[in-house]
Design an enzyme around this catalytic site. Structure first.
Site, PDB file in Angstrom:
ATOM      1  N   VAL A  47       0.867  -1.168   0.000  1.00 22.44           N
ATOM      2  CA  VAL A  47       0.000   0.000   0.000  1.00 22.44           C
ATOM      3  C   VAL A  47       0.911   1.227   0.000  1.00 22.44           C
ATOM      4  CG1 VAL A  47      -1.810   1.277   1.179  1.00 22.44           C
ATOM      5  CG2 VAL A  47      -1.812  -1.223   1.247  1.00 22.44           C
TER       6      VAL A  47
ATOM      7  N   LYS B 142       1.778   7.491   0.906  1.00 24.01           N
ATOM      8  CA  LYS B 142       1.092   8.784   0.798  1.00 24.01           C
ATOM      9  C   LYS B 142      -0.380   8.585   0.490  1.00 24.01           C
ATOM     10  CE  LYS B 142       1.137  13.355  -1.301  1.00 24.01           C
ATOM     11  NZ  LYS B 142       1.843  14.294  -2.207  1.00 24.01           N
TER      12      LYS B 142
ATOM     13  N   CYS C 196      13.302   7.580   0.109  1.00 24.14           N
ATOM     14  CA  CYS C 196      12.091   7.191  -0.608  1.00 24.14           C
ATOM     15  C   CYS C 196      12.397   6.982  -2.084  1.00 24.14           C
ATOM     16  CB  CYS C 196      11.020   8.270  -0.433  1.00 24.14           C
ATOM     17  SG  CYS C 196       9.524   7.969  -1.416  1.00 24.14           S
TER      18      CYS C 196
ATOM     19  N   ASP D 121      14.341   8.234   4.945  1.00 28.30           N
ATOM     20  CA  ASP D 121      13.595   7.297   5.787  1.00 28.30           C
ATOM     21  C   ASP D 121      14.544   6.790   6.874  1.00 28.30           C
ATOM     22  OD1 ASP D 121      11.208   7.397   4.254  1.00 28.30           O
ATOM     23  OD2 ASP D 121      12.043   5.978   2.820  1.00 28.30           O
TER      24      ASP D 121
ATOM     25  N   GLU E 173       9.732  -1.686   2.845  1.00 26.42           N
ATOM     26  CA  GLU E 173       9.600  -3.136   2.744  1.00 26.42           C
ATOM     27  C   GLU E 173      10.670  -3.728   1.828  1.00 26.42           C
ATOM     28  OE1 GLU E 173       5.379  -1.276   2.851  1.00 26.42           O
ATOM     29  OE2 GLU E 173       7.358  -0.820   2.005  1.00 26.42           O
TER      30      GLU E 173
END
Length: 281
Positions: free
Chosen positions: A90, A93, A189, A196, A229
């Site tokens: 998913v 944002k 990102c 991150d 992930e």
């Protein structure tokens, strides 16, 4: 695969809201959710259909609110668990924008909100997603947690590599069972290049991994562009293929952005740990 090649991957959706200016919706809309195929990252690892790990992605959402039938705002902490076998990630944002769309929407009960979230997130991920809603009373007073094992951050090392390099990993002759952690993991990102930040835990049994080399390896992600992930799966595969442990678990807890934190867990021998909240989260 280079960042340019990843961004141009044929399976990467072309209409992602990530990195784009958007208008915030005031009414509930599940159309805001966007899926990213897990194949975008896994193809770069040549994993095929037989994955060397199992696991979950644990999401915590701190900005969820809606109106009851009398127009009174309700607030909750969202916790959802997406299995590693789901077809899609998913996109974060879109997840934030989706949750914001609840703000001025009326729901009769908390169970209605939970059922809506579960249905929408499962449809986006392509597999059943576990959803919990926690009240302020349930979450209040819960202590901060800590990762298990020995922190390796105090290693006196010289670093010059800031792109993932499994060749940095060195194994020793001793055979051990150990758990180590670090707070120095940073990546960027895939789309926006925003940083991150994460803490990471590795539990394994096999030939001892030199701690200095492992820390250098973690730090090598510092200018690397991938989703959370994908980074964890890359770390798992690099350690598994290079160090060849008999057992391996990799668990990262990322700091929150847009009211969401993402905490991927991958293992070839154990179940995901209990969800905790670290000081930086």
């Amino acid at each position: 695969m280079s960042l340019k090649e990843i961004k141009n991957h044929q399976d990467l959706p072309k209409d992602l809201t990530l990195g784009q200016s958007v208008t915030y919706e005031e009414q509930y809309s599940n159309a805001l959710l966007q899926a990213v195929p897990r194949s975008v990252g896994r193809d770069t690892l040549a994993l095929g259909t037989s994955l060397p790990f199992k696991g979950v992605d644990i999401w915590n959402g701190y900005e969820l609110s809606w109106l009851n039938t009398k127009g009174k705002p309700q607030v909750a902490i969202l916790r959802c668990i997406i299995p590693h076998t789901s077809l899609n990630l998913v996109e974060s944002k879109s997840f934030k924008l989706y949750l914001n769309s609840f703000n001025q929407s009326h729901f009769a009960t908390w169970d209605d909100v939970k059922a809506t979230l579960k249905s929408d997130l499962s449809a986006c991920a392509g597999e059943s997603v576990s959803v919990m809603l926690l009240s302020m009373n349930e979450i209040a007073g819960q202590p901060l947690g800590a990762l298990d094992g020995t922190c390796i951050d105090e290693q006196d090392i010289t670093v010059s590599t800031y792109q993932p390099d499994a060749n940095l990993l060195i194994t020793l002759d001793d055979v051990v069972e150990e758990t180590v952690n670090s707070n120095l993991l940073k990546s960027n990102c895939l789309i926006t290049n925003q940083p991150d930040w994460a803490s990471i835990q590795v539990r394994y049994s096999g030939r001892k991994i030199d701690h200095a080399s492992l820390l250098k390896y973690f730090i090598s992600f510092r200018q690397h562009n991938e989703f959370h992930e994908q980074c964890v799966e890359r770390i798992f595969c690099d350690i598994l293929n290079t160090c060849k442990p008999d057992k391996l678990s990799v668990y990262a807890r990322y700091t929150r952005r847009g009211g969401l934190d993402i905490n991927p867990f991958r293992s070839n021998f154990e179940q995901a740990y209990e969800d905790i909240r670290l000081p930086r989260q």
